[in-house]
Design a protein around this motif. Structure first.
Motif, PDB file in Angstrom:
ATOM      1  N   VAL A 192     -31.514   8.905  -4.701  1.00  0.00           N
ATOM      2  CA  VAL A 192     -31.048   8.958  -3.314  1.00  0.00           C
ATOM      3  C   VAL A 192     -30.951   7.535  -2.792  1.00  0.00           C
ATOM      4  O   VAL A 192     -31.915   6.762  -2.884  1.00  0.00           O
ATOM      5  N   CYS A 193     -29.796   7.200  -2.265  1.00  0.00           N
ATOM      6  CA  CYS A 193     -29.592   5.858  -1.715  1.00  0.00           C
ATOM      7  C   CYS A 193     -30.486   5.666  -0.488  1.00  0.00           C
ATOM      8  O   CYS A 193     -30.458   6.467   0.443  1.00  0.00           O
ATOM      9  N   SER A 194     -31.260   4.587  -0.500  1.00  0.00           N
ATOM     10  CA  SER A 194     -32.167   4.303   0.617  1.00  0.00           C
ATOM     11  C   SER A 194     -31.421   3.843   1.862  1.00  0.00           C
ATOM     12  O   SER A 194     -31.983   3.842   2.953  1.00  0.00           O
ATOM     13  N   ILE A 195     -30.168   3.453   1.678  1.00  0.00           N
ATOM     14  CA  ILE A 195     -29.411   2.953   2.817  1.00  0.00           C
ATOM     15  C   ILE A 195     -28.598   4.058   3.482  1.00  0.00           C
ATOM     16  O   ILE A 195     -28.591   4.196   4.697  1.00  0.00           O
ATOM     17  N   CYS A 196     -27.893   4.868   2.669  1.00  0.00           N
ATOM     18  CA  CYS A 196     -26.961   5.839   3.276  1.00  0.00           C
ATOM     19  C   CYS A 196     -27.310   7.293   2.993  1.00  0.00           C
ATOM     20  O   CYS A 196     -26.717   8.186   3.583  1.00  0.00           O
ATOM     21  N   GLY A 197     -28.233   7.558   2.071  1.00  0.00           N
ATOM     22  CA  GLY A 197     -28.622   8.939   1.794  1.00  0.00           C
ATOM     23  C   GLY A 197     -27.777   9.649   0.760  1.00  0.00           C
ATOM     24  O   GLY A 197     -27.979  10.844   0.516  1.00  0.00           O
ATOM     25  N   VAL A 230     -23.899   0.612  -8.447  1.00  0.00           N
ATOM     26  CA  VAL A 230     -23.935   0.500  -6.984  1.00  0.00           C
ATOM     27  C   VAL A 230     -23.793   1.902  -6.402  1.00  0.00           C
ATOM     28  O   VAL A 230     -23.272   2.812  -7.060  1.00  0.00           O
ATOM     29  N   CYS A 231     -24.251   2.074  -5.169  1.00  0.00           N
ATOM     30  CA  CYS A 231     -24.112   3.368  -4.501  1.00  0.00           C
ATOM     31  C   CYS A 231     -22.625   3.686  -4.331  1.00  0.00           C
ATOM     32  O   CYS A 231     -21.874   2.878  -3.795  1.00  0.00           O
ATOM     33  N   PRO A 232     -22.198   4.881  -4.792  1.00  0.00           N
ATOM     34  CA  PRO A 232     -20.774   5.242  -4.654  1.00  0.00           C
ATOM     35  C   PRO A 232     -20.322   5.347  -3.202  1.00  0.00           C
ATOM     36  O   PRO A 232     -19.136   5.256  -2.923  1.00  0.00           O
ATOM     37  N   SER A 233     -21.262   5.510  -2.295  1.00  0.00           N
ATOM     38  CA  SER A 233     -20.871   5.663  -0.894  1.00  0.00           C
ATOM     39  C   SER A 233     -20.891   4.343  -0.141  1.00  0.00           C
ATOM     40  O   SER A 233     -19.897   3.965   0.472  1.00  0.00           O
ATOM     41  N   CYS A 234     -22.019   3.636  -0.183  1.00  0.00           N
ATOM     42  CA  CYS A 234     -22.130   2.431   0.656  1.00  0.00           C
ATOM     43  C   CYS A 234     -22.088   1.132  -0.130  1.00  0.00           C
ATOM     44  O   CYS A 234     -21.972   0.059   0.456  1.00  0.00           O
ATOM     45  N   GLY A 235     -22.196   1.217  -1.465  1.00  0.00           N
ATOM     46  CA  GLY A 235     -22.001   0.029  -2.285  1.00  0.00           C
ATOM     47  C   GLY A 235     -23.226  -0.835  -2.526  1.00  0.00           C
ATOM     48  O   GLY A 235     -23.115  -1.878  -3.155  1.00  0.00           O
ATOM     49  N   VAL A 236     -24.421  -0.423  -2.060  1.00  0.00           N
ATOM     50  CA  VAL A 236     -25.596  -1.260  -2.314  1.00  0.00           C
ATOM     51  C   VAL A 236     -25.991  -1.181  -3.787  1.00  0.00           C
ATOM     52  O   VAL A 236     -25.634  -0.233  -4.496  1.00  0.00           O
ATOM     53  N   ASN A 237     -26.735  -2.186  -4.224  1.00  0.00           N
ATOM     54  CA  ASN A 237     -27.184  -2.263  -5.614  1.00  0.00           C
ATOM     55  C   ASN A 237     -28.088  -1.088  -5.968  1.00  0.00           C
ATOM     56  O   ASN A 237     -28.804  -0.556  -5.112  1.00  0.00           O
TER      57      ASN A 237
HETATM   58 ZN    ZN Z   1     -25.600   4.246  -0.255  1.00  0.00          ZN
END
Ligand code: ZN
Length: 165
Positions: free
Chosen positions: A135-140, A150-157
């Motif tokens: 689970v992405c800690s930035i966007c969920g 990278v997160c497919p939604s928000c792009g963070v590492n």
């Molecule tokens: Zn994300």
């Protein structure tokens, strides 16, 4: 059960759910501000709300079998995806509010990934080796299998996409 009693249980459950999420966010803010006592207070309130919520949902007969719960959440995710968020995203964009648009678009992506994982869980029995969940800690956003770079939604590492135990 009387319909009004059931509606009252669900309404209080919804209040507890919102209280829980607010107090977790407020607790993090208090930590950021080095207000440790207040952070603990918010965490305690959040935990209390979780406990109350479980009792309220149980009393409202809102917890079914796992397959029923998967189906219910898939229905909720589809409603959010198809009926709720598109309109809200358009409204936010029209208003020119970038934070609102970004938050709602992240919610849309997270709901899409949620729906896909719920569909998969319903289609295949447990224990069939679907891989890790992240689970992405930035966007969920939720990812199953190999962690993406990278997160497919928000792009963070991917370091910000911890696996769920
Ligand atoms: Zn994300």
């Amino acid at each position: 059960m009387d319909n009004d009693v059931h509606a009252g249980l669900i309404a209080q459950f919804n209040r507890c759910a919102a209280l829980n999420r607010r107090c977790i966010a407020y607790g993090q803010k208090a930590l950021d501000e080095k207000r440790l006592r207040e952070a603990r207070l918010f965490r305690a309130i959040a935990r209390s709300a979780t406990i109350q919520g479980a009792h309220l949902l149980t009393a409202a007969s809102g917890i079914g079998t796992t397959d029923q719960n998967l189906s219910r959440e898939l229905g909720e995710a589809r409603t959010v995806l198809l009926d709720v968020l598109p309109e809200e995203i358009n409204r936010a964009k029209a208003s020119g509010s970038t934070p609102a648009s970004v938050a709602l678009e992240h919610a849309h992506a997270a709901a899409l990934s949620t729906a896909e994982l719920l569909e998969e869980a319903l289609a295949a029995p447990s224990g069939s080796g679907r891989g890790e969940l992240y689970v992405c800690s930035i966007c969920g956003f939720l990812v199953q299998g190999e962690a993406p770079d990278v997160c497919p939604s928000c792009g963070v590492n991917k370091q910000l996409l911890p696996a769920v135990e």
